[in-house]
Design an enzyme around this catalytic site. Sequence first.
Site, PDB file in Angstrom:
ATOM      1  N   HIS A 154       1.001  -1.144   0.238  1.00 17.30           N
ATOM      2  CA  HIS A 154      -0.624   0.167  -0.022  1.00 17.30           C
ATOM      3  C   HIS A 154       1.015   1.237  -0.462  1.00 17.30           C
ATOM      4  CE1 HIS A 154      -3.384  -2.496   1.639  1.00 17.30           C
ATOM      5  NE2 HIS A 154      -4.027  -2.192   0.396  1.00 17.30           N
ATOM      6  N   CYS A 172       2.874  -9.522 -24.814  1.00 13.83           N
ATOM      7  CA  CYS A 172       2.043  -8.692 -23.899  1.00 13.83           C
ATOM      8  C   CYS A 172       2.209  -8.245 -22.524  1.00 13.83           C
ATOM      9  CB  CYS A 172       0.281  -8.899 -24.232  1.00 13.83           C
ATOM     10  SG  CYS A 172       0.308 -10.767 -23.811  1.00 13.83           S
TER      11      CYS A 172
END
Length: 792
Positions: A440, A731
């Site tokens: 976070h 990708c």
Amino acid sequence: MIGIVVVSHSRALAEAAVGLASEMVAEDKRPVIAVAAGLDATTFGTDAMAVSEALTAADSPDGVLVLLDLGSAVLSAEMALEFVDPSVGDHVRLSSAPLVEGLVAAVVTASTGASLDAVVAEAERGLVGKQDHLGDTPAAEAAAVVEADQSVEVVLGNEHGLHARPAARLVGLVNGFDATVTLTDLDTARGPVDAGSLSMVATLNAQQGHRVRVSASGQQASEALAAIEKLAAENFGDAPATGAAPSGSTAGGPSSVSDSPSGTADRSTAGGSGLDVAIGPAVVLGSEVDLSDYVAEDNELERLNQAVETAAEQLRELRDTTPEHGDIFVAHLALLGDRKILEAVEHAISGGSPAPAAWRDVYDELATTFEGLDDAYQRERAQDVRAVRDRVLRILVGATEETPTDGILVVPELDAATAATLDATRIAGIAVRAAGTTGHGVIVARSRGIPLITGIGEVDVQPGATIAFDARTGSFEVEPDEDQVHATIRERQSEREQAVTEANEPAITRDGKTIDVLVNVGVVQDAVDARGADGSGLVRTEVLFGDRRTAPTVDEQVETFRAIAQALKNRPITIRTWDIGGDKPLPFLPQAKEANPFLGERGLRVFRRRPELLRDQLEAIRRVATETPVHVMFPMVTTADEVAWALDELGPRHGLEVGIMVEVPAAALRVATLAKDLDFVSIGTNDLTQYTTAADRTNTAVASLADGLDPAVLQLIDHVVRNAGVRVAVCGDLASNPQAAVLLAALGVTELSAVGPQVPLVKARLRQADLSQVDTAAVLNARDADQVRGLL
């Protein structure tokens, strides 16, 4: 209507609980609630005289319910009954119901005019919903109900289903009718439960998108059903679910270089994915809170309670002042107030441990538990546990939280609160010793535009030493050549500005090769923010819908895919079907625990036994393909039999281009067989790298081995290009690296799908390249990834 008395050791706790419960019903329907809590506004304790006064204030001919928190509150309440008039005491009931949950249930039930016995019963069932959801106890049995006369079916549009507030509104509505109403969740086959009971509605655990049968019998059954249908159409009073992307996702455009006020640090930006270059003096923070000077006293539990409340006030302030990251601090508050954790700490203190040691040991054990989980994202939640641990420890020992400025912050791991409160105009950057990109603190710092690098390890950094890092290349230097670093910063700034200006120009190399550069999409906003993308080469459906508790409908998927296509101006989009397993769980498709989840049921493998979810998704893809160019690709394919099965499930293509992901060495080596009936293949370099190098990309001990530029990985890519016989795309992360993008194009890859902020840079680098001059033979025969980088 009965009266309610709340007896608690903490006035703040009691008033907060009353405030929460009061929100569940309209003001004109609330019962009288009297509070007897604390010896004063800040001192913990209970007073029998205060309780007796509250009993008198809440007295009602229908009775009085008393809810209590801890043991001595019961003694004070029992003593208070000796002080009040016997005519009051005769209809007072002391309840063992949980204070918060019981009070919410009691207020809702009392507001309907229910008897004291009924209110007491509901209060004492207050924990049933939570216990059932967490598996602590068997689900409570539904109250016996008579056979329904009639029923209707509603679909829950609330983002979190029938949680506390909408459930309370439903119960209040139901109890206003002369009817018996039940609810049955048709998606889980749970029920029927009594719709007039808050605890029973909570036990149902009905989630967003679930179909709920509402059945009713009695004189006002029709009226009750009509009212419930109307309430459901209004999302039970909640704001309608928007289908927004999960919080924490970021995307963005260019940012400007910013110099610190002191002129001692510079930083350069790489756009919304985070800034990449910084130089400045090191500001080194330690990892441990020093407990050596703490002196234990006789009131350790009280000292801890006060420290916890102070920490909660700090976190609430952070939650309110940083709304864009409010959910993170809500999670920290939940960790701070976890009942089982607090009980373990109190038990340790009762056994003689000082408050700081007890708090540290219990939270360390919890952090260790998180670090042992299979899911990489969940493992990084251990950082949140330690952040809450240290916040309380600092308060207990009186340590001042440092506010670093003017330099590059060097930390063992980055706390979200630290990242949120840094002065972004004075901190040149952050270097985190721990690896990982989903902590976070990392998310918050990047969203604030602070240059950041993770995984620098145990390199020796002295406070004040000049350090520099380049997150793009992964380099971290102590006492670097400052002129060279400053030149790099200026070069990066100019490079990005130019790339963004020319983003919409095609990527045509100097030797005339056109390379399509597309964007990876995990949320719709990624497509909206993309600059210069030629479409999307990877729509991650498991991320698009990964925050849902229930599977999206076909229509919901069509709406989301259509929004992505429109944001990209109807350029081609490549939709990858559900790719779950390993480090990517789906809440609405639980999987059994596996010893080696990366080698277990992942991607397409899962859906051979659960094809219905895949079929819904393929139907949505087919619908969108009639409106805009759409390609579909299947992930984690290993065998030709899997390809055949997927094509059979897809059915007639009607112009829809079909491909597979090449993510495992077996698929790369047999690509000619796998691609025989396909239009393209797309190489997922992240998984291909970890399977080729036998290195779990989420394991910090071996993550450095999982290098996409390892010659073994490049040799597999080369083999795919030479043997696929169809268009080859990439990708994975390599496609977002401008230097690697040139190499991939030189190997014959014609389509690259990158993260949004890197699209302009990749296109710019390709325009500067002459692919005929790239020595691919030397790269493929290099000793290791470092030598490949040198050649690039």
